[in-house]
Scaffold this motif. Structure first.
Motif, PDB file in Angstrom:
ATOM      1  N   GLY A 234      -3.062  -1.326  -2.618  1.00 58.19           N
ATOM      2  CA  GLY A 234      -4.019  -0.135  -2.275  1.00 58.19           C
ATOM      3  C   GLY A 234      -3.363   1.160  -1.914  1.00 58.19           C
ATOM      4  N   VAL A 235      -4.140   2.119  -1.562  1.00 58.70           N
ATOM      5  CA  VAL A 235      -3.816   3.500  -1.310  1.00 58.70           C
ATOM      6  C   VAL A 235      -4.436   4.109   0.130  1.00 58.70           C
TER       7      VAL A 235
ATOM      8  N   ALA B 130     -12.268   9.432  -4.540  1.00 60.17           N
ATOM      9  CA  ALA B 130     -11.183   8.351  -4.219  1.00 60.17           C
ATOM     10  C   ALA B 130     -11.594   6.903  -4.675  1.00 60.17           C
TER      11      ALA B 130
ATOM     12  N   TYR C 147      -8.535   0.892  -1.190  1.00 62.44           N
ATOM     13  CA  TYR C 147      -8.660   2.211  -0.439  1.00 62.44           C
ATOM     14  C   TYR C 147      -8.832   2.282   1.137  1.00 62.44           C
TER      15      TYR C 147
ATOM     16  N   TRP D 151       0.863  -1.307  -0.069  1.00 64.80           N
ATOM     17  CA  TRP D 151      -0.004  -0.018  -0.020  1.00 64.80           C
ATOM     18  C   TRP D 151       0.958   1.174   0.034  1.00 64.80           C
TER      19      TRP D 151
ATOM     20  N   ASP E 230      -5.031   7.035   2.772  1.00 65.27           N
ATOM     21  CA  ASP E 230      -5.127   8.324   2.581  1.00 65.27           C
ATOM     22  C   ASP E 230      -5.812   8.744   3.917  1.00 65.27           C
TER      23      ASP E 230
ATOM     24  N   ALA F 285     -10.199   4.444  -7.361  1.00 68.61           N
ATOM     25  CA  ALA F 285      -9.534   3.090  -6.902  1.00 68.61           C
ATOM     26  C   ALA F 285     -10.224   2.042  -7.650  1.00 68.61           C
TER      27      ALA F 285
ATOM     28  N   ARG G 112     -14.353  -1.395  -2.878  1.00 68.66           N
ATOM     29  CA  ARG G 112     -12.848  -1.011  -3.006  1.00 68.66           C
ATOM     30  C   ARG G 112     -12.381  -0.271  -1.556  1.00 68.66           C
TER      31      ARG G 112
END
Length: 231
Positions: A67-68, A92, A103, A49, A70, A96, A169
């Motif tokens: 993944g991201v 966002a 996410y 990530w 945030d 994704a 997501r």
């Protein structure tokens, strides 16, 4: 883009340097069937990530990341009492979905609570601390707890109403009850001692806030979301 002051590819290399020896050790120490099961049965969101802020272009790296991570702030999503704006969160999740990664976000409350809680009928006490780094709500105030609960309910309702492929997501949420998700409610000590919070009061507040989170997200559509906590 904020990735520990490293370019995204450098961050991936840094994590790979750490993760690959662990995988190699697992391959040696675990029985072959157990290691195979570990790789086969891992959840889809398992992997590398990246930690981002803003709207970075991750297109060159989508083949390498799972993944991201945030941040989302209460103050950005409820700009005035009862007026909600989930545009950034929705964007966002849509991003994704379109790029094939997962996410998660830290939900900042506390010092990132909207300013309207401090006035009008809410009148939550605003706490100034010795480190001069902004202000904080008095977390034990009943109106603060009520406003936070109402916001969490609306956030959960909104997420539950998104299309299934979009909300799928969202893998994790990390509730940040106090100072940017840290294991403390204030940075520094309140200048007015009447706003001090004891260790027992801290535990009781975090326990109650955790229950409010779970109650708000008790939707069949949101059962897949995992909660992360600093402990």
């Amino acid at each position: 883009m904020e990735i520990e002051r490293l370019q995204p590819m450098n961050r991936l290399k840094k994590r790979s340097t750490f993760l690959l020896p662990l995988l190699a050790a697992a391959a040696v120490l675990l029985p072959p069937t157990a290691f195979s099961a570990l790789l086969t049965n891992r959840p889809a969101y398992a992997g590398v990530w990246v930690n981002v802020s803003g709207s970075p272009n991750l297109t060159p790296y989508t083949n390498f990341i799972a993944g991201v991570a945030d941040r989302q702030s209460w103050s950005d999503m409820e700009t005035s009492q009862g007026t909600y704006n989930f545009t950034a969160l929705d964007a966002a999740l849509a991003d994704a979905l379109s790029k094939g990664y997962y996410y998660y976000f830290v939900l900042w409350t506390g010092p990132d609570a909207p300013t309207w809680i401090y006035s009008g009928t809410n009148n939550v006490p605003q706490v100034v601390t010795t480190n001069q780094a902004g202000t904080y709500p008095y977390y034990l105030n009943a109106n603060y707890k009520r406003c936070l609960t109402n916001f969490l309910d609306k956030l959960a309702d909104h997420l539950a109403g998104l299309p299934a492929n979009q909300r799928s997501r969202l893998a994790f949420i990390q509730p940040g009850f106090g100072s940017t998700g840290d294991r403390q409610l204030y940075k520094g000590k309140p200048k007015d001692p009447k706003y001090d919070i004891s260790a027992q009061q801290y535990l009781e507040f975090c326990s109650g806030a955790t229950k409010r989170f779970y109650d708000a997200f008790n939707h069949p559509e949101l059962k897949h979301i995992k909660f992360l906590f600093n402990v």
